[in-house]
Design a protein around this motif. Structure first.
Motif, PDB file in Angstrom:
ATOM      1  N   ASN A  25      19.291  16.839 -22.084  1.00 32.21           N
ATOM      2  CA  ASN A  25      20.061  18.023 -21.642  1.00 32.21           C
ATOM      3  C   ASN A  25      20.582  17.777 -20.057  1.00 32.21           C
ATOM      4  OD1 ASN A  25      17.883  19.220 -22.322  1.00 32.21           O
ATOM      5  ND2 ASN A  25      18.850  20.730 -21.088  1.00 32.21           N
ATOM      6  N   SER A  26      19.009  16.915 -19.701  1.00 32.24           N
ATOM      7  CA  SER A  26      19.013  17.287 -18.060  1.00 32.24           C
ATOM      8  C   SER A  26      17.992  16.476 -17.272  1.00 32.24           C
ATOM      9  CB  SER A  26      17.412  18.578 -18.101  1.00 32.24           C
ATOM     10  OG  SER A  26      17.217  17.825 -16.574  1.00 32.24           O
ATOM     11  N   GLY A  27      18.220  15.764 -16.057  1.00 27.50           N
ATOM     12  CA  GLY A  27      17.381  14.863 -15.239  1.00 27.50           C
ATOM     13  C   GLY A  27      17.793  13.258 -15.727  1.00 27.50           C
ATOM     14  N   ALA A 102       9.707  16.133 -21.178  1.00 31.03           N
ATOM     15  CA  ALA A 102       8.091  16.904 -20.542  1.00 31.03           C
ATOM     16  C   ALA A 102       8.488  18.153 -19.654  1.00 31.03           C
ATOM     17  CB  ALA A 102       7.763  15.657 -19.385  1.00 31.03           C
ATOM     18  N   THR A 103       7.415  18.494 -19.630  1.00 35.84           N
ATOM     19  CA  THR A 103       7.190  19.933 -18.846  1.00 35.84           C
ATOM     20  C   THR A 103       6.671  19.235 -17.682  1.00 35.84           C
ATOM     21  OG1 THR A 103       7.278  22.529 -18.511  1.00 35.84           O
ATOM     22  CG2 THR A 103       5.688  20.882 -19.996  1.00 35.84           C
ATOM     23  N   PHE A 104       6.173  20.184 -16.463  1.00 37.60           N
ATOM     24  CA  PHE A 104       5.058  20.059 -15.824  1.00 37.60           C
ATOM     25  C   PHE A 104       5.258  20.983 -14.540  1.00 37.60           C
ATOM     26  CE2 PHE A 104       5.120  18.216 -10.656  1.00 37.60           C
ATOM     27  CZ  PHE A 104       3.357  18.024 -11.398  1.00 37.60           C
ATOM     28  N   SER A 221      10.596  19.930 -11.447  1.00 33.16           N
ATOM     29  CA  SER A 221       9.208  20.000 -10.449  1.00 33.16           C
ATOM     30  C   SER A 221       9.982  21.631 -10.229  1.00 33.16           C
ATOM     31  CB  SER A 221       9.772  19.308  -9.057  1.00 33.16           C
ATOM     32  OG  SER A 221      11.585  19.366  -9.224  1.00 33.16           O
ATOM     33  N   ARG A 222      11.158  22.028 -11.278  1.00 36.39           N
ATOM     34  CA  ARG A 222      11.580  23.178 -11.236  1.00 36.39           C
ATOM     35  C   ARG A 222      10.117  24.786 -11.285  1.00 36.39           C
ATOM     36  NH1 ARG A 222      14.097  23.600 -17.219  1.00 36.39           N
ATOM     37  NH2 ARG A 222      13.346  22.117 -17.109  1.00 36.39           N
ATOM     38  N   ASN A 223       9.161  24.539 -11.804  1.00 34.76           N
ATOM     39  CA  ASN A 223       7.952  25.459 -12.028  1.00 34.76           C
ATOM     40  C   ASN A 223       7.536  26.297 -10.817  1.00 34.76           C
ATOM     41  OD1 ASN A 223       8.987  25.467 -15.291  1.00 34.76           O
ATOM     42  ND2 ASN A 223       8.046  23.164 -16.223  1.00 34.76           N
TER      43      ASN A 223
HETATM   44  N1  NAP Z   1      11.165  13.227 -11.793  1.00 34.54           N
HETATM   45  C1  NAP Z   1       9.407  12.248 -11.622  1.00 34.54           C
HETATM   46  O1  NAP Z   1       9.846  11.989 -10.844  1.00 34.54           O
HETATM   47  C2  NAP Z   1       9.332  11.692 -12.658  1.00 34.54           C
HETATM   48  C3  NAP Z   1       8.215  10.525 -12.488  1.00 34.54           C
HETATM   49  C4  NAP Z   1       7.467  10.239 -13.837  1.00 34.54           C
HETATM   50  C5  NAP Z   1       8.029  10.238 -15.538  1.00 34.54           C
HETATM   51  N2  NAP Z   1       8.767  11.458 -15.236  1.00 34.54           N
HETATM   52  C6  NAP Z   1       9.270  11.546 -16.678  1.00 34.54           C
HETATM   53  O2  NAP Z   1      10.336  11.490 -16.866  1.00 34.54           O
HETATM   54  C7  NAP Z   1      11.182  12.367 -18.131  1.00 34.54           C
HETATM   55  C8  NAP Z   1      12.027  13.518 -17.848  1.00 34.54           C
HETATM   56  O3  NAP Z   1      12.144  13.848 -16.461  1.00 34.54           O
HETATM   57  P1  NAP Z   1      12.973  14.637 -15.617  1.00 34.54           P
HETATM   58  O4  NAP Z   1      12.690  14.271 -14.552  1.00 34.54           O
HETATM   59  O5  NAP Z   1      14.306  13.971 -15.921  1.00 34.54           O
HETATM   60  O6  NAP Z   1      12.902  15.902 -15.630  1.00 34.54           O
HETATM   61  P2  NAP Z   1      13.225  17.447 -16.617  1.00 34.54           P
HETATM   62  O7  NAP Z   1      15.002  17.648 -15.802  1.00 34.54           O
HETATM   63  O8  NAP Z   1      12.876  18.698 -16.367  1.00 34.54           O
HETATM   64  O9  NAP Z   1      13.814  16.951 -18.018  1.00 34.54           O
HETATM   65  C9  NAP Z   1      12.537  17.678 -18.478  1.00 34.54           C
HETATM   66  C10 NAP Z   1      13.863  17.426 -20.508  1.00 34.54           C
HETATM   67  O10 NAP Z   1      12.965  18.076 -21.243  1.00 34.54           O
HETATM   68  C11 NAP Z   1      12.995  19.291 -21.577  1.00 34.54           C
HETATM   69  N3  NAP Z   1      11.956  20.086 -21.793  1.00 34.54           N
HETATM   70  C12 NAP Z   1      11.293  20.610 -21.194  1.00 34.54           C
HETATM   71  N4  NAP Z   1      10.091  21.736 -22.686  1.00 34.54           N
HETATM   72  C13 NAP Z   1      10.805  21.281 -23.656  1.00 34.54           C
HETATM   73  C14 NAP Z   1      10.772  22.314 -24.531  1.00 34.54           C
HETATM   74  N5  NAP Z   1       9.328  23.045 -25.035  1.00 34.54           N
HETATM   75  N6  NAP Z   1      11.122  21.571 -25.616  1.00 34.54           N
HETATM   76  C15 NAP Z   1      12.148  20.791 -25.627  1.00 34.54           C
HETATM   77  N7  NAP Z   1      12.298  19.589 -24.883  1.00 34.54           N
HETATM   78  C16 NAP Z   1      12.195  20.227 -23.505  1.00 34.54           C
HETATM   79  C17 NAP Z   1      13.697  19.802 -20.802  1.00 34.54           C
HETATM   80  O11 NAP Z   1      14.706  20.639 -21.276  1.00 34.54           O
HETATM   81  P3  NAP Z   1      14.839  22.403 -20.801  1.00 34.54           P
HETATM   82  O12 NAP Z   1      16.243  21.455 -20.310  1.00 34.54           O
HETATM   83  O13 NAP Z   1      15.427  22.854 -22.007  1.00 34.54           O
HETATM   84  O14 NAP Z   1      14.350  22.919 -19.714  1.00 34.54           O
HETATM   85  C18 NAP Z   1      14.364  18.880 -19.713  1.00 34.54           C
HETATM   86  O15 NAP Z   1      15.840  18.299 -20.546  1.00 34.54           O
HETATM   87  C19 NAP Z   1       9.886  13.127 -18.022  1.00 34.54           C
HETATM   88  O16 NAP Z   1       9.023  12.165 -19.206  1.00 34.54           O
HETATM   89  C20 NAP Z   1       8.744  13.012 -17.471  1.00 34.54           C
HETATM   90  O17 NAP Z   1       7.322  13.021 -17.408  1.00 34.54           O
HETATM   91  C21 NAP Z   1       9.487  12.068 -14.509  1.00 34.54           C
END
Ligand code: NAP
Length: 329
Positions: A25-27, A102-104, A221-223
């Protein structure tokens, strides 16, 4: 900054395919959902807030009637089990699974299962999810872990490499930093790819890890405001979510990868994971810990390998059977 996911998938016809995505649903997950949906793929969005996911899907996806929503809270193994039971009831096969959620940046917290939250959400719960869905993976299914280059920053001493304990992966409060917990969870993901590659050795199922890029400004990065500021300041130098989704899309759909498995990718190219992340012994040690935790937290769960036989019935195989059949002459 490289191609977008849309460019990678441009010529693909995915009209008979079903793709399950966590964190859809996000990113980056939402970008993957949009592109797969536009190319005719049925998308199963596994998200913790299905109302929000349905609004996002309606607003962003042209063919949103070809999307099914499943509630999944990775911080609860009971929720994972319930979600996979629903998927097993409703869906016949999964051609692509993208373990992307993922969460961070969280402060130290425990889940309802008593595990450190980042470890459970990013690794353990998604590993459990794919194992419970194994029986409906299509014969040539692709499973992709969204990985992170920062898995390289974990360097364990030899004693930990030989005998890791649960405290090394589900960090106790005194050893916790959010960055360390995240990096450990991503290391566990790459080690899990190696284990699954072995588990599915006698099949045509492929498993890959894909690093999307670093400092992509999403909701990751929202946290913590410090991470929000850092990621915002990096926007001019980093990929956006559309570009960040490309390597995952490449691993999930590219015909160039047919017949390959257990590989790590970045920038849509083969790369090598860290030395620790490709250590087979460590992969099996982490697997032993994972299996023990799942058996402890989800009583009655059967961890045997389930594979479709030629008649369409399911056959069960233990890890010992797999070892025996691969090493007997
Ligand atoms: N952004 C970067 O620079 C980066 C770099 C390297 C790797 N990644 C990886 O890319 C992937 C996608 O991340 P993103 O950057 O797109 O971040 P994001 O927008 O925060 O997306 C993360 C997703 O994980 C979900 N999530 C978090 N906690 C959860 C839970 N307890 N149960 C079910 N779903 C949960 C979130 O759902 P909610 O919306 O409900 O919170 C959201 O849909 C991750 O695996 C991340 O580690 C990202």
């Amino acid at each position: 900054m490289g191609p977008t996911a849309e460019e990678i998938i441009r010529d693909a016809d995915l009209s008979n395919k079903t793709c399950l995505i966590t964190g859809a649903n996000s990113g980056i997950g939402l970008e993957l959902t949009k592109c797969l949906n536009a190319n005719g793929c049925k998308v199963l969005m596994a998200c913790r807030n299905t109302y929000e996911a349905s609004v996002v899907a309606k607003n962003c996806c042209e063919k949103h009637e070809n999307i099914n929503l499943y509630e999944l809270n990775l911080a609860s193994l009971a929720s994972v089990k319930k979600c996979s039971e629903k998927i097993l009831q409703n869906e016949k096969k999964l051609d692509i699974v993208i373990l992307n959620a993922a969460t961070f940046g969280l402060p130290w917290t425990l889940t309802e299962d008593g595990l450190e939250t980042t470890f459970q959400v990013n690794y353990l719960a998604q590993f459990f999810f794919i194992i419970t869905l194994e029986k409906i993976l299509a014969p040539e299914a692709r499973v992709v872990f969204t990985s992170a280059e920062s898995h390289r920053n974990i360097k364990w001493p030899i004693e930990t490499m030989l005998s890791p304990t649960l405290n090394d992966i589900s960090l106790p409060e005194k050893e916790y930093t959010s960055i360390k917990a995240y990096n450990v969870s991503k290391l566990c993901g790459v080690l899990a790819m190696h284990y699954l590659g072995y588990r599915w050795l006698n099949s045509n199922i492929s498993v890959f890890c894909a690093h999307p890029g670093s400092f992509i400004k999403t909701r990751l990065s929202r946290n913590w405001w410090v991470f929000e500021t850092l990621y915002t300041s990096m926007i001019p130098f980093a990929k956006n979510a559309k570009q960040g989704a490309s390597t995952i899309m490449y691993c999930a759909t590219s015909p160039e990868l047919t017949g390959l498995s257990t590989l790590y990718f970045k920038n849509c190219r083969r790369s090598s994971e860290s030395v620790m992340a490709r250590d087979s012994y460590l992969s099996f040690k982490i697997q032993d810990l994972t299996r023990d935790v799942i058996r402890d937290k989800v009583p009655g769960y059967d961890y045997s390998i389930v594979k479709p036989d030629t008649q369409g019935d399911m056959e069960k195989e233990t890890m010992e059977d797999t070892l025996a059949s691969n090493y007997s002459t």
